[in-house]
Design an enzyme around this catalytic site. Structure first.
Site, short mmCIF file in Angstrom:
data_model
loop_
_atom_site.label_atom_id
_atom_site.label_comp_id
_atom_site.label_asym_id
_atom_site.label_seq_id
_atom_site.Cartn_x
_atom_site.Cartn_y
_atom_site.Cartn_z
N ALA A 76 5.71 40.00 10.05
CA ALA A 76 4.80 41.04 10.53
C ALA A 76 5.14 41.44 11.96
O ALA A 76 5.16 42.63 12.29
CB ALA A 76 3.36 40.55 10.44
N ASP B 92 1.77 40.59 0.18
CA ASP B 92 1.51 39.16 0.43
C ASP B 92 2.58 38.24 -0.13
O ASP B 92 2.28 37.17 -0.69
CB ASP B 92 0.12 38.77 -0.11
CG ASP B 92 -0.99 39.31 0.78
OD1 ASP B 92 -0.67 39.82 1.87
OD2 ASP B 92 -2.17 39.23 0.39
N LYS C 140 -6.20 45.97 -3.54
CA LYS C 140 -5.41 46.97 -2.83
C LYS C 140 -5.47 48.31 -3.56
O LYS C 140 -5.61 49.37 -2.95
CB LYS C 140 -3.95 46.50 -2.75
CG LYS C 140 -3.18 47.03 -1.57
CD LYS C 140 -3.52 46.25 -0.32
CE LYS C 140 -2.68 46.67 0.85
NZ LYS C 140 -2.87 45.79 2.03
N ASN D 74 -5.28 37.39 12.41
CA ASN D 74 -6.57 37.26 11.76
C ASN D 74 -6.52 36.10 10.78
O ASN D 74 -5.43 35.65 10.44
CB ASN D 74 -6.98 38.58 11.06
CG ASN D 74 -5.95 39.11 10.10
OD1 ASN D 74 -5.50 38.38 9.22
ND2 ASN D 74 -5.56 40.36 10.26
N TYR E 271 -11.99 44.05 -0.68
CA TYR E 271 -10.71 43.71 -0.08
C TYR E 271 -10.94 42.60 0.94
O TYR E 271 -11.86 41.80 0.80
CB TYR E 271 -10.08 44.99 0.52
CG TYR E 271 -8.65 44.82 0.94
CD1 TYR E 271 -7.72 44.27 0.07
CD2 TYR E 271 -8.22 45.21 2.20
CE1 TYR E 271 -6.40 44.09 0.44
CE2 TYR E 271 -6.90 45.05 2.59
CZ TYR E 271 -6.01 44.48 1.71
OH TYR E 271 -4.70 44.30 2.08
N ASP F 292 2.77 44.50 4.33
CA ASP F 292 2.61 43.51 5.38
C ASP F 292 3.63 43.70 6.50
O ASP F 292 3.37 43.33 7.65
CB ASP F 292 2.74 42.09 4.81
CG ASP F 292 1.75 41.85 3.68
OD1 ASP F 292 0.55 41.93 3.93
OD2 ASP F 292 2.20 41.63 2.54
#
Length: 599
Positions: free
Chosen positions: A309, A250, A178, A449, A105, A273
């Site tokens: 998010a 995503d 996932k 990130n 992942y 997400d």
């Protein structure tokens, strides 16, 4: 129809034999087939004569894994193993989960996605094209499965993959990765899941110019045609597998929010997400609430980077505040949202619909200090903050009269500061010290990130707050020693939530996922952190992922029953969850002579 079936005594019956059996990854045991099975199943002479146990096989494939030259080749090697021997793959993964999770992942799967068309070796899942919407039904039919055969479908349109953006058809690997986490963490049967890529084109010029690119060769389609494509997928998927949980992964910010707003209350579905991130953020917040002593309903939350998010985080925390007794208006009033334009107010231009519940009144901040975005700041990009339109906005747009972040902190006196902006270093020493001057245990969560985009690093946050900051991050950070105390940094990893959320929903055959179910997942995660220990992380680590997922599933199942969303009410929820968790061990296989004759 499946090529095998599980008998009541736990054995597998199949009509496959010989090479056809070895080609079926859910049945292939490799050299672990017993001599008796080899004789009955036509495998004599097709395998080396030695027989190994699964433990010995794990030892061998782990050695092969360690010999790979880099993480990308490790990812490819694991993918090959999964497509060759599914049980062995998951046995290896579960025994080395904390080591291999970053390989199957994030972050390594990002490189595998970028190299997809060049490193391609075997298809996985199904590929649906916006250029052939009429073929969606046939694609599902070609799976050859029955309506009760699939419990979970992970789909992506690949527009916003991890931190790397739009990667077209290669996004199928994020769905596959996932699903691997779902199985390794929560024991969801890998034969009952499906990965889907919804290929609507790509705006990645590098892919469109690549002669080996295997996706749709045009820019992304949007508008009504895109919506019809998504609707056709949802309708067809549920026609074929009416009990399946649909997981969205995503998508670009705008489409992600529109899709979940449209289908979220109608079917069993969620967007990881937005809602998964929100739930794990809520878990860290709940741990922070316990340590700070300030009740959740009294927290003041500043969201820096209110994209999909960021607002997803706010939505989950606000929903938990409502469950704690606040009205919807009171809960929304505990939040302030800040992006490159400054504090979002009723006067802010270009606000997206999902941001509107968090706008502040103009009168509230009429006398607050303001600034003009200068030329130097525009050129440096330091004013760039995710505004929820698919990617961070360039700071070249003038924002005259913007309220500085420091001024917002000064006025609001937030108890919780969440960063989802992608602006590295945005939480400066001055801002953090100002926040810490108003609250004893500030909860600070730089969630962006990869690591280089984090709004602050834990060591600085601890130094600037004299060790008082309660920290969770989006990327993994090593523990920090401060004043002789080893402070563990909890990673707000969605893997702590989504596997158990899926399992609990599947076990109860839920009709939908409610706010109480998300809150229950967050509460279960928070409850597994030992906050009595000095320096303890706000969140459990991924090394405990199997236990975390089981407890989350139990909590989610109980919440589903409490909310009336469940369609199955087990008498013993814990036993039902444990029974539903697939065990990565070989089962005896015997030949079904009737099926073999038909074959």
């Amino acid at each position: 129809m499946r090529a095998y079936k599980l008998t009541k005594d736990g054995e597998i019956e199949t009509g496959l034999c010989g090479r056809a059996l070895l080609a079926e990854p859910m049945l292939n045991k490799g050299v672990a087939f017993t001599p008796e099975e080899r004789k009955e199943l036509g495998l004599e002479g097709l395998l080396p004569p030695g027989v190994l146990t699964i433990e010995e096989q794990v030892q061998r494939v782990y050695e092969q894994f360690l010999k790979q030259p880099d993480d990308l080749h490790k990812n490819i090697a694991l993918s090959d193993l999964m497509h060759r021997n599914t049980v062995l793959f998951y046995r290896l993964l579960t025994e080395h989960l904390s080591e291999m999770l970053p390989i199957v992942y994030t972050p390594t799967v990002g490189r595998a996605i970028q190299e997809y068309s060049h490193a391609y070796h075997k298809p996985g899942g199904i590929y649906l094209s916006i250029d052939h919407v009429g073929g969606i039904e046939q694609a599902f039919r070609n799976l050859g499965l029955e309506p009760g055969d699939i419990d979970l479908i992970v789909a992506t349109d690949s527009e916003s993959i991890l931190g790397i953006g739009d990667w077209g058809v290669g996004g199928i690997n994020i769905a596959i990765g996932k699903l691997a986490v779902y199985t390794a963490a929560a024991g969801i049967d890998p034969s009952r899941v499906l990965a889907v890529v919804l290929d609507a084109g790509t705006n990645n010029g590098e892919l469109l110019a690549d002669p080996l690119y295997m996706g749709c060769r045009h820019e992304r389609v949007r508008g009504e045609r895109y919506d019809a494509f998504i609707d056709s997928y949802v309708r067809t998927a549920l026609d074929f597998f009416p009990n399946a949980l649909l997981h969205w992964e995503d998508f670009g910010n705008v489409n992600a929010r529109r899709i979940i707003d449209k289908y979220g209350s109608e079917i069993l579905t969620f967007n990881d997400d937005i809602q998964g991130t929100g739930a794990v953020t809520l878990a860290a917040v709940l741990s922070g609430v316990e340590l700070s002593g300030i009740p959740l309903a009294e927290q003041r939350v500043l969201v820096f980077g209110p994209g999909a998010a960021g607002i997803g985080n706010a939505d989950q925390i606000a929903a938990a505040m409502e469950l704690a007794g606040l009205s919807e208006q009171e809960a929304r009033g505990r939040f302030w949202a800040y992006d490159y334009r400054g504090l979002l107010t009723e006067e802010t231009e270009g606000v997206l619909e999902f941001q509107r519940p968090y706008l502040r009144t103009a009168t509230e901040c009429a006398d607050w200090e303001r600034e003009e975005v200068g030329k130097k700041e525009k050129e440096s990009g330091t004013a760039s903050v995710d505004i929820g339109v698919g990617e961070s906005s360039a700071a070249g747009e003038s924002a005259v009269g913007r309220i500085p972040l420091l001024e917002v902190v000064r006025r609001v006196k937030p108890t919780i500061l969440i960063g989802t902006s992608g602006v590295a270093g945005a939480f400066t020493e001055e801002i953090v010290r100002e926040m810490a001057s108003h609250v004893e245990r500030p909860v600070i969560m730089p969630m962006s990130n990869p690591t280089q985009l984090a709004e602050a690093v834990p060591a600085d946050l601890l130094n600037w707050t004299d060790g008082r900051a309660l920290i969770a991050t989006g990327s993994p950070f090593e523990p920090v020693v401060h004043d002789g105390v080893m402070v563990e940094i909890g990673q707000s990893n969605n893997a702590l939530v989504f596997p158990g959320l899926g399992l609990g929903s599947i076990v109860t055959r839920s009709a939908r996922i409610t706010e109480r179910m998300f809150a229950a997942a967050a509460d279960a995660v928070a409850g597994l952190s030992d906050l009595s220990r000095p320096g303890a992380a706000l969140l459990p680590g991924v090394r405990d992922l199997r236990r975390v997922s089981q407890e989350v599933a139990i909590a989610v199942a109980e919440a589903a029953m409490e909310d009336g969303a469940a369609r199955f009410y087990p008498e013993d929820v814990r036993a039902a969850v444990q029974d539903a968790m697939w065990d990565c061990a070989y089962k005896p296989i015997r030949l079904d002579a009737r099926e073999a004759a038909l074959a």
